[in-house]
Scaffold this active site. Structure first.
Site, PDB file in Angstrom:
ATOM      1  N   TYR A   1      -1.521  -0.298 -11.396  1.00 25.10           N
ATOM      2  CA  TYR A   1      -1.850  -1.720 -11.208  1.00 25.10           C
ATOM      3  C   TYR A   1      -3.051  -2.121 -12.048  1.00 25.10           C
ATOM      4  O   TYR A   1      -3.771  -1.247 -12.527  1.00 25.10           O
ATOM      5  CB  TYR A   1      -2.123  -2.016  -9.732  1.00 25.10           C
TER       6      TYR A   1
ATOM      7  N   TYR B   1       0.847  -1.194   0.000  1.00 22.23           N
ATOM      8  CA  TYR B   1       0.000   0.000   0.000  1.00 22.23           C
ATOM      9  C   TYR B   1       0.882   1.243   0.000  1.00 22.23           C
ATOM     10  O   TYR B   1       1.778   1.379   0.842  1.00 22.23           O
ATOM     11  CB  TYR B   1      -0.905   0.024   1.243  1.00 22.23           C
ATOM     12  N   SER B   2       0.623   2.159  -0.940  1.00 22.82           N
ATOM     13  CA  SER B   2       1.327   3.435  -0.930  1.00 22.82           C
ATOM     14  C   SER B   2       0.974   4.199   0.340  1.00 22.82           C
ATOM     15  O   SER B   2      -0.189   4.228   0.745  1.00 22.82           O
ATOM     16  CB  SER B   2       0.923   4.270  -2.152  1.00 22.82           C
TER      17      SER B   2
ATOM     18  N   GLU C   1       3.465   4.222 -11.147  1.00 25.42           N
ATOM     19  CA  GLU C   1       3.180   3.110 -10.230  1.00 25.42           C
ATOM     20  C   GLU C   1       1.697   2.785 -10.372  1.00 25.42           C
ATOM     21  O   GLU C   1       0.849   3.367  -9.677  1.00 25.42           O
ATOM     22  CB  GLU C   1       3.527   3.511  -8.797  1.00 25.42           C
TER      23      GLU C   1
ATOM     24  N   CYS D   1      -0.353   7.250 -10.366  1.00 25.88           N
ATOM     25  CA  CYS D   1      -0.632   6.176  -9.413  1.00 25.88           C
ATOM     26  C   CYS D   1      -2.113   5.831  -9.493  1.00 25.88           C
ATOM     27  O   CYS D   1      -2.971   6.714  -9.436  1.00 25.88           O
ATOM     28  CB  CYS D   1      -0.265   6.586  -7.990  1.00 25.88           C
TER      29      CYS D   1
END
Length: 388
Positions: A388, A166-167, A386, A346
């Site tokens: 996903y 987790y960021s 970054e 992100c």
């Protein structure tokens, strides 16, 4: 939850030039880049607290069972002026993988609050974890969380659950400005079974539900911190463009709090901070009360442009996604990048093809070789992804 990214070091050789270019272009940008944005406007619902009820509801047009309570974060995590912080943490070397899977750090949950409205397409929680200064980090890094319990692996063996990354959604100083906490922004992963008209507990996210259901005092096994891809530029005069979807706001929150909330005299931000944020609707905005307060305090330096896919249309009449919103300002984004700005992404990887295609088109219009131009950004450490 997000996927890990390679820990490649980021050079900062272009920082000085970035500050010079921004100084030259500042009058133009202040006049044109802010047109049509939400800079200076307060969100109508950002400070409304909705009372908690005992039932779970289903928001219109979604597949998520939702509660209706929400909390803002501005009143609890912002001071009237810049917040004093323990500046000795500025001298801290970059910590990497201080704690690993076999010997994790045990943090303690301080608070868990729902930070979206009743019609958000899912539940997102603001989770503050106490580490007592024993698990420090830099802005842009991540923690790994090991949820309790076990699973059966592909070989039929019972093993502990793996790490979820987790960021971190706070600066190194945390929401209380003492360097003793870290914040996570977590969306609860659920699956709505349309046949039973209820959530399917078997298909819910193990780690996200563990975190969102955690009570104050609960212990959490943490690994890391990890990551070098999303670190801020060394020169605080560098313009920063941030593109986030959903909980991808986490590292961006750390950035704007370092820029505008904390009193770090040795790293006083002088550049332009431009946030593009994509969510489904107004109730799904994250940290908007903080963002609007920062814009009110620094109207010439901070702007935000929202892409609300279920409330706005793009120029072609379709849903407004984050890549559509960035495209509206393609020339200004290109100008900033060409002048040394750093751009951070992100969230969902689906935003990247549209943004890359848009930039390729701008390069074609200007007679610039796109592949070489993008590679140059990466080589100079201006491009941070970054997703996903």
């Amino acid at each position: 939850l997000r996927c890990p990214s390679p820990d490649a070091p980021i050079p900062h050789t272009h920082a000085t030039m970035a500050s010079q270019v921004f100084a030259i272009n500042a009058p133009v940008l202040a006049k044109s880049a802010f047109k049509g944005s939400s800079a200076g406007f307060k969100a109508g619902r950002s400070n409304v607290t909705v009372g908690r009820v005992a039932v779970i509801t289903k928001a219109n047009g979604t597949d998520y069972g939702l509660g209706v309570a929400m909390s803002g974060t501005k009143e609890k995590s912002m001071k009237a002026g810049r917040a004093p912080v323990p500046l000795e943490l500025e001298a801290m070397p970059l910590p990497l993988n201080t704690f690993k899977n076999k010997a994790p750090f045990v943090g303690t949950v301080k608070s868990v609050e729902r930070i979206v409205g009743p019609n958000a397409t899912g539940e997102t929680c603001h989770i503050i974890i106490e580490h007592g200064g024993k698990m420090p980090f830099w802005e842009g890094q991540s923690y790994g969380v090991i949820p309790p319990g076990t699973k059966v692996n592909s070989k039929g063996k019972e093993v502990p659950h793996g790490v979820r990354l987790y960021s971190i959604a706070s600066t190194r100083y945390g929401d209380e400005f003492d360097g003793n906490t870290a914040t996570l922004c977590v969306r609860r992963a659920t699956f709505w079974d349309t046949e039973t008209n209820a959530e399917d507990p078997v298909r819910k996210g193990i780690c996200s539900n563990f975190l969102c259901d955690a009570a104050p005092g609960a212990e959490i096994n943490l690994t890391g911190p990890t990551g070098q891809v999303m670190l801020l530029p060394k020169d605080p005069a560098t313009p920063v463009i941030m593109v986030a979807t959903g909980t991808g706001i986490a590292p961006m929150r750390a950035y704007y709090r370092r820029f505008f909330v904390e009193d770090v005299k040795s790293w006083e931000f002088k550049g332009l901070a431009w946030l593009f944020m994509g969510v489904a609707n107004s109730d799904a905005k994250l940290y908007d009360d903080e963002i609007q307060e920062c814009i009110a305090r620094f109207p010439g330096q901070f702007r935000v442009d929202y892409a609300l896919s279920r409330e706005q249309n793009n120029r072609a009449g379709g849903k407004m996604y984050i890549q559509d919103k960035v495209e509206e300002y393609k020339d200004q984004v290109f100008q900033l990048l060409d002048g040394g700005a750093h751009m951070y992404f992100c969230g969902l990887k689906g935003m990247m093809p549209g943004i890359l295609s848009m930039l390729e088109g701008v390069c074609a219009e200007k007679g610039v070789n796109y592949a070489e131009w993008l590679e140059n950004l990466k080589e100079k450490g201006q491009w941070h992804v970054e997703v996903y």
